[in-house]
Design a protein around this motif. Structure first.
Motif, PDB file in Angstrom:
ATOM      1  N   GLY A 167     -19.199  -3.338   6.077  1.00  0.00           N
ATOM      2  CA  GLY A 167     -18.334  -2.652   7.027  1.00  0.00           C
ATOM      3  C   GLY A 167     -16.898  -3.114   6.875  1.00  0.00           C
ATOM      4  N   ASP A 168     -15.957  -2.206   7.036  1.00  0.00           N
ATOM      5  CA  ASP A 168     -14.539  -2.566   6.969  1.00  0.00           C
ATOM      6  C   ASP A 168     -13.704  -1.526   7.691  1.00  0.00           C
ATOM      7  OD1 ASP A 168     -14.049  -0.393   4.998  1.00  0.00           O
ATOM      8  OD2 ASP A 168     -15.110  -1.712   3.613  1.00  0.00           O
ATOM      9  N   ILE A 169     -12.476  -1.908   7.978  1.00  0.00           N
ATOM     10  CA  ILE A 169     -11.501  -1.024   8.628  1.00  0.00           C
ATOM     11  C   ILE A 169     -10.201  -1.097   7.829  1.00  0.00           C
ATOM     12  CG2 ILE A 169     -10.202  -0.544  10.739  1.00  0.00           C
ATOM     13  CD1 ILE A 169     -12.396  -2.032  12.271  1.00  0.00           C
ATOM     14  N   THR A 170      -9.620   0.050   7.504  1.00  0.00           N
ATOM     15  CA  THR A 170      -8.386   0.111   6.724  1.00  0.00           C
ATOM     16  C   THR A 170      -7.311   0.862   7.496  1.00  0.00           C
ATOM     17  OG1 THR A 170      -9.612   0.089   4.627  1.00  0.00           O
ATOM     18  CG2 THR A 170      -7.331   0.845   4.555  1.00  0.00           C
ATOM     19  N   LEU A 171      -6.139   0.260   7.591  1.00  0.00           N
ATOM     20  CA  LEU A 171      -4.970   0.912   8.185  1.00  0.00           C
ATOM     21  C   LEU A 171      -3.924   1.079   7.087  1.00  0.00           C
ATOM     22  CD1 LEU A 171      -6.081  -1.466  10.343  1.00  0.00           C
ATOM     23  CD2 LEU A 171      -4.488  -0.239  11.812  1.00  0.00           C
ATOM     24  N   GLN A 172      -3.369   2.277   6.978  1.00  0.00           N
ATOM     25  CA  GLN A 172      -2.390   2.541   5.918  1.00  0.00           C
ATOM     26  C   GLN A 172      -1.246   3.397   6.440  1.00  0.00           C
ATOM     27  OE1 GLN A 172      -3.614   3.175   1.745  1.00  0.00           O
ATOM     28  NE2 GLN A 172      -2.604   5.162   1.863  1.00  0.00           N
ATOM     29  N   GLN A 173      -0.043   3.039   6.015  1.00  0.00           N
ATOM     30  CA  GLN A 173       1.162   3.818   6.333  1.00  0.00           C
ATOM     31  C   GLN A 173       1.949   4.019   5.049  1.00  0.00           C
ATOM     32  OE1 GLN A 173       2.484   5.234   9.351  1.00  0.00           O
ATOM     33  NE2 GLN A 173       3.749   6.195   7.752  1.00  0.00           N
ATOM     34  N   THR A 174       2.174   5.290   4.691  1.00  0.00           N
ATOM     35  CA  THR A 174       2.961   5.594   3.494  1.00  0.00           C
ATOM     36  C   THR A 174       3.935   6.717   3.807  1.00  0.00           C
ATOM     37  OG1 THR A 174       1.342   7.211   2.641  1.00  0.00           O
ATOM     38  CG2 THR A 174       1.092   4.907   1.937  1.00  0.00           C
TER      39      THR A 174
END
Length: 227
Positions: A167-174
């Motif tokens: 399990g994992d959580i990814t936050l991304q801003q581009t």
């Protein structure tokens, strides 16, 4: 009398401690293991040759895995229109910390399409429960209100509460066209949870903001883990 006896015992103790390492070297303890067990155990064979640095391996063995996602999307800001997507995430190049990603999003009505590829470089040890990475790549965006394409720049943070793809959580801003009049910001949060050794459920929320319009996407899908 007691004082002399105490001193004598201390001297004997010091003497025994001084010769203990020598005795251990001269008479090493042998572990009695069935040779058949050793032949069938790569782990034992490895440890008998050389004791590995387990702590270093845990720090550098990636806590997340490469995966392919196929998902279904809803677009709340576009009267509930729907579509689908295919993505490839976190394909690591060896243990360099460089990971490759690609995605394709499509709506059958043709009102919103997106595709692109990027690379990110994880700055922290790959085996950690948190990591951060700058992102650089290319993206093309097409909506009812505008078309954009160009360099995609930003950053991502990954949280890994369960190592090995559990399990994992990814936050991304581009941003596409960062610093220009045609700048488009893309914010997303995604997560995955393993059902089996190779299969996960995933969910993603994404916001796409430009001068012309604001779009949003909510997606669910399945992921195959690439080991």
């Amino acid at each position: 009398m007691r004082s002399k006896l105490s001193i004598s015992l201390q001297i004997v103790g010091i003497f025994l401690l001084s010769i203990a390492p020598v005795a251990a070297q001269q008479n090493p303890r042998q572990i009695d293991i069935d040779p058949e067990i050793i032949r069938n155990s790569p782990v034992l064979q490895r440890w008998l040759k050389q004791i590995p640095d387990v702590a270093a391996e845990i720090r550098n063995d990636p806590s997340f895995v490469p995966r392919i996602r196929i998902g279904y999307d809803q677009y709340p800001a576009s009267n509930g229109a729907s579509g689908w997507q295919v993505t490839v995430n976190d394909v690591l190049i060896g243990r360099t910390g460089v990971a490759l990603n690609a995605h394709y999003q499509y709506r059958p009505d043709g009102s919103l399409n997106s595709y692109g590829a990027d690379a990110n470089y994880y700055l922290l040890p790959l085996g950690g429960y948190i990591n951060v990475a700058p992102v650089v790549g290319y993206r093309r965006l097409e909506t009812d209100h505008y078309k954009r394409e160009g360099v995609n720049l930003g950053a991502k943070v990954i949280l890994v509460p369960s190592r090995g793809g559990g399990g994992d959580i990814t936050l991304q801003q581009t941003w596409v066209g960062l610093g220009t009049d045609e700048e488009v910001g893309i914010s997303s949060i995604s997560s995955g949870y393993a059902l089996t050794h190779n299969l996960r459920l995933s969910a993603e929320i994404q916001f796409q903001n430009s001068r012309e319009s604001k779009d949003s996407r909510v997606g669910v899908g399945v992921e195959w883990l690439l080991w």
